[in-house]
Structure formats: C-alpha cells, structure tokens
Scaffold this motif. Structure first.
Motif, PDB file in Angstrom:
ATOM      1  N   CYS A  44       1.540  16.482  -2.608  1.00  0.00           N
ATOM      2  CA  CYS A  44       2.244  15.210  -2.885  1.00  0.00           C
ATOM      3  C   CYS A  44       1.395  14.047  -2.363  1.00  0.00           C
ATOM      4  O   CYS A  44       1.755  13.398  -1.378  1.00  0.00           O
ATOM      5  CB  CYS A  44       3.616  15.203  -2.222  1.00  0.00           C
ATOM      6  SG  CYS A  44       4.633  16.651  -2.589  1.00  0.00           S
ATOM      7  N   PRO A  45       0.254  13.766  -2.992  1.00  0.00           N
ATOM      8  CA  PRO A  45      -0.696  12.789  -2.454  1.00  0.00           C
ATOM      9  C   PRO A  45      -0.248  11.336  -2.568  1.00  0.00           C
ATOM     10  O   PRO A  45      -0.832  10.468  -1.911  1.00  0.00           O
ATOM     11  CB  PRO A  45      -1.949  13.029  -3.304  1.00  0.00           C
ATOM     12  CG  PRO A  45      -1.431  13.588  -4.595  1.00  0.00           C
ATOM     13  CD  PRO A  45      -0.246  14.411  -4.221  1.00  0.00           C
ATOM     14  N   SER A  46       0.770  11.053  -3.365  1.00  0.00           N
ATOM     15  CA  SER A  46       1.153   9.657  -3.581  1.00  0.00           C
ATOM     16  C   SER A  46       2.271   9.170  -2.662  1.00  0.00           C
ATOM     17  O   SER A  46       2.787   8.071  -2.835  1.00  0.00           O
ATOM     18  CB  SER A  46       1.577   9.450  -5.043  1.00  0.00           C
ATOM     19  OG  SER A  46       2.685  10.266  -5.357  1.00  0.00           O
ATOM     20  N   ASN A  47       2.641   9.979  -1.680  1.00  0.00           N
ATOM     21  CA  ASN A  47       3.676   9.582  -0.724  1.00  0.00           C
ATOM     22  C   ASN A  47       3.010   9.103   0.566  1.00  0.00           C
ATOM     23  O   ASN A  47       2.389   9.886   1.286  1.00  0.00           O
ATOM     24  CB  ASN A  47       4.630  10.738  -0.441  1.00  0.00           C
ATOM     25  CG  ASN A  47       5.848  10.302   0.360  1.00  0.00           C
ATOM     26  OD1 ASN A  47       5.743   9.510   1.285  1.00  0.00           O
ATOM     27  ND2 ASN A  47       7.000  10.828  -0.002  1.00  0.00           N
ATOM     28  N   ALA A  48       3.145   7.813   0.866  1.00  0.00           N
ATOM     29  CA  ALA A  48       2.487   7.226   2.038  1.00  0.00           C
ATOM     30  C   ALA A  48       2.994   7.844   3.338  1.00  0.00           C
ATOM     31  O   ALA A  48       2.213   8.050   4.282  1.00  0.00           O
ATOM     32  CB  ALA A  48       2.707   5.716   2.056  1.00  0.00           C
ATOM     33  N   LEU A  49       4.282   8.164   3.414  1.00  0.00           N
ATOM     34  CA  LEU A  49       4.841   8.707   4.656  1.00  0.00           C
ATOM     35  C   LEU A  49       4.205  10.046   5.012  1.00  0.00           C
ATOM     36  O   LEU A  49       3.994  10.342   6.196  1.00  0.00           O
ATOM     37  CB  LEU A  49       6.357   8.860   4.523  1.00  0.00           C
ATOM     38  CG  LEU A  49       7.141   7.564   4.334  1.00  0.00           C
ATOM     39  CD1 LEU A  49       8.628   7.865   4.173  1.00  0.00           C
ATOM     40  CD2 LEU A  49       6.918   6.614   5.507  1.00  0.00           C
TER      41      LEU A  49
END
Length: 340
Positions: free
Chosen positions: A128-133
């Motif tokens: 899930c590379p697009s989740n900043a958290l």
C-alpha cells in the motif's frame, strides 16, 4: 441521528450518551457498539472501550471492526503485547486490512519488537505505497533501529503524499538528528567569521539534505557575508530554504532574516518591487529582527513614502535602540530627516 450530529459538533460526551441509550434499545447492533467504542477511545475511557469491544467480539468472534477497536483500546492503555497478539491473529485473517496491519506494526514498535515492526510495516508500504501514514510509521520504526537515512526517505515520501503536521515534525526531527551536529559546527564557524570553513560543511550538507531549511538558510548567510560575497549562491540557498518550509518549519526570526537578506540581494539588482515584497514578508513574521524594519523603512523613504518609513523606523528602534543613531546618521535618509 442525534449521536452523529453530536459527533459532527465535536460534542463527544453528548454523543456517548446518545449511543449508550441506543445500545440499550438494540444491544446487538454492530454499528452502535462500534461507534460507542470509538467514542470511548476518543474521550479517553479506555477501560469502557476495552469492555465494550470484548463484549462485541463475544457476539461477533473475529469480526475485523471489533478486533481493530479492541486493539486500539489495548494500545491506548499501553498494553502493547496484548495488542500484538490480537493483531497478529487478525492481520493473518485480514491481509487486505491496512488499518489492522498498521496497528500491528505500531504495537510491535511500542512493545520493543523493532525487527517485527520493520517487517510488518515494510510489507505494508510495499503493498500500500500511497498511504502516507504507513510510511510515517515505517520511518519511526527505521529511526528506532538507528536507520535515520532511510527513515528520512520514507518520511519525505509520506509528505509528498500528504504534508500533514505530524509528518513535518518527524521529518524535522530526523534531519536534526542526522545533520544537526554538522550544522552546529558550521554555525560556530560562521559566528567566528570563518565563512569558507562554514561553507565547506554547509554545501555538502545541503546537497545531501536539500529540505534541511535551517542549513540552507545558513548556506545563504555564509555565502552572503563571505569576502567577496557570492550573492547568486546566497539567493539560491535562501530560495531553497523557503521552499523547504513546505515540509520543515523555520522560526519567525529565521524567516525574517531570510526575507530581509533576499530583499537586499534583489534590491542590488534593481528589483525594487520584489525587494519591497520580501521586506514586507519579513515584517509580517513579527519577529524581533530589527534590520528588516530598517531596510523596509529605507526603501519606503527612497520612494518618499515618509509616513510609512517613519513607522518602520520606529518599529526598528523598538527592537534595537542602536538603530536610532543609525537612522540619524544614514546618508540616504537626509531628506527623510528634514520631513520628520
């Protein structure tokens, strides 16, 4: 519902009362139980949250929302090992559930299992590379394991996705941890007027960490004050420092100095309007840096806007009494002095 309306108004205590009443009317409602449990956590009542979610899971075993809620209650109470055991089971069953996996990594980190947290969160970021958290939590884990360089990379990647306050604080702290000792050394040389030695540290430091705003600011200062000054390099460094504030905060004083020096650099190129805009930005910081008020006043006096110049000079003197003598003797202020 009244409960949802209270939540929207951030009246969590009233929302709790509404959901408690709703649960009495429908004690098997998953949505009411979950919402009430979340409210208990938001209001700091971890004991009630734990009790409610354990009851939830008795009725609905291995339900992902119940597992997530109970894990949050454990984490809130600092019972990280319990959270890890619970989340390990849940994450194995719910491999596509980001929130469960992120909670597992966080609980592992807080329990002291840094290798386990690193594995969990690295896999999560890969999936899930697009989740900043996810990236921020991985950065915290990498930093805890002493890998500050990769922690910095993950934090910047997270900030590019979502420049939120917590990520900025983490990024700033990491840059300070890695580059702080070198910057301190350069600042000490700068204060001793050893500009070439300071630049020998600052240039590679800024190349390595271009978002290190304070280092960029001092690269600008040293370039501007060395003999002969390199104003082109100083301007580039100041602009880089300002650009970096998107991710790393600077103090109002630091910003006032940057805007003041940028104003003076572009003024030398004959860009009066641009110089004025920088001086105004420096003044807007409301810092104690007197020169920016003086330079703005000097520019306005040059345009014969004497009232505005006078206000700026008074602000400069309030911050630095010695400015009064400077204003009284400055050769470019002869006409201004005859009008006041």
């Amino acid at each position: 519902s009244f409960g949802n309306a209270a939540i929207e108004e951030a009246d969590y205590q009233r929302a709790v009362e509404h959901y408690e009443s709703a649960l009495k009317e429908d004690p098997d409602s998953k949505s009411v139980m979950y919402s009430l449990g979340v409210l208990y956590i938001q209001t700091g009542d971890s004991a009630k949250a734990q009790e409610l979610f354990m009851n939830y899971l008795e009725k609905y075993p291995m339900d992902k929302d119940g597992l997530f809620g109970l894990s949050n209650a454990f984490i809130m109470k600092g019972e990280y090992e319990k959270a890890v055991r619970l989340l390990s089971q849940a994450a194995a069953r719910e491999k596509d559930n980001e929130a469960l996996r992120r909670n597992l990594g966080y609980a592992q980190l807080q329990s002291g299992d840094i290798p386990g947290a690193k594995k969990t969160l690295t896999e999560l970021v890969t999936d899930c590379p697009s989740n900043a958290l996810n990236r921020f939590d991985l950065a915290l884990t990498l930093a805890a394991g002493g890998d500050n360089e990769n922690a910095i990379k993950q934090t910047k990647a997270g900030l590019l996705l979502y420049p939120e306050a917590e990520g900025k604080i983490l990024y700033s702290d990491l840059l300070e941890a890695v580059g702080g000792p070198l910057l301190d050394e350069a600042i000490e040389l700068f204060r001793k007027n050893e500009m070439d030695k300071a630049l020998a540290i600052l240039e590679p430091l800024c190349e390595r960490f271009p978002d290190y705003a304070k280092a960029q600011a001092y690269l600008g200062h040293a370039s501007n004050l060395k003999l002969p000054p390199d104003r082109k390099k100083a301007e580039k460094a100041y602009r880089a420092a300002l650009a970096a504030t998107r991710y790393v905060p600077l103090s109002r004083q630091d910003l006032a100095v940057i805007y003041d020096n940028l104003g003076s650099i572009v003024l030398r190129k004959g860009e009066l309007a641009e110089a004025e805009s920088y001086y105004r930005l420096g003044i807007a910081q409301e810092s104690e840096y007197a020169p920016v008020y003086f330079n703005f006043g000097l520019l306005r006096a040059h345009s014969e806007a004497f009232t505005e110049a006078s206000v700026a000079f008074m602000d400069a003197v309030r911050r630095d009494k010695s400015m009064a003598d400077y204003i009284a003797a400055h050769p470019k202020l002869a006409k201004f002095r005859t009008t006041t």
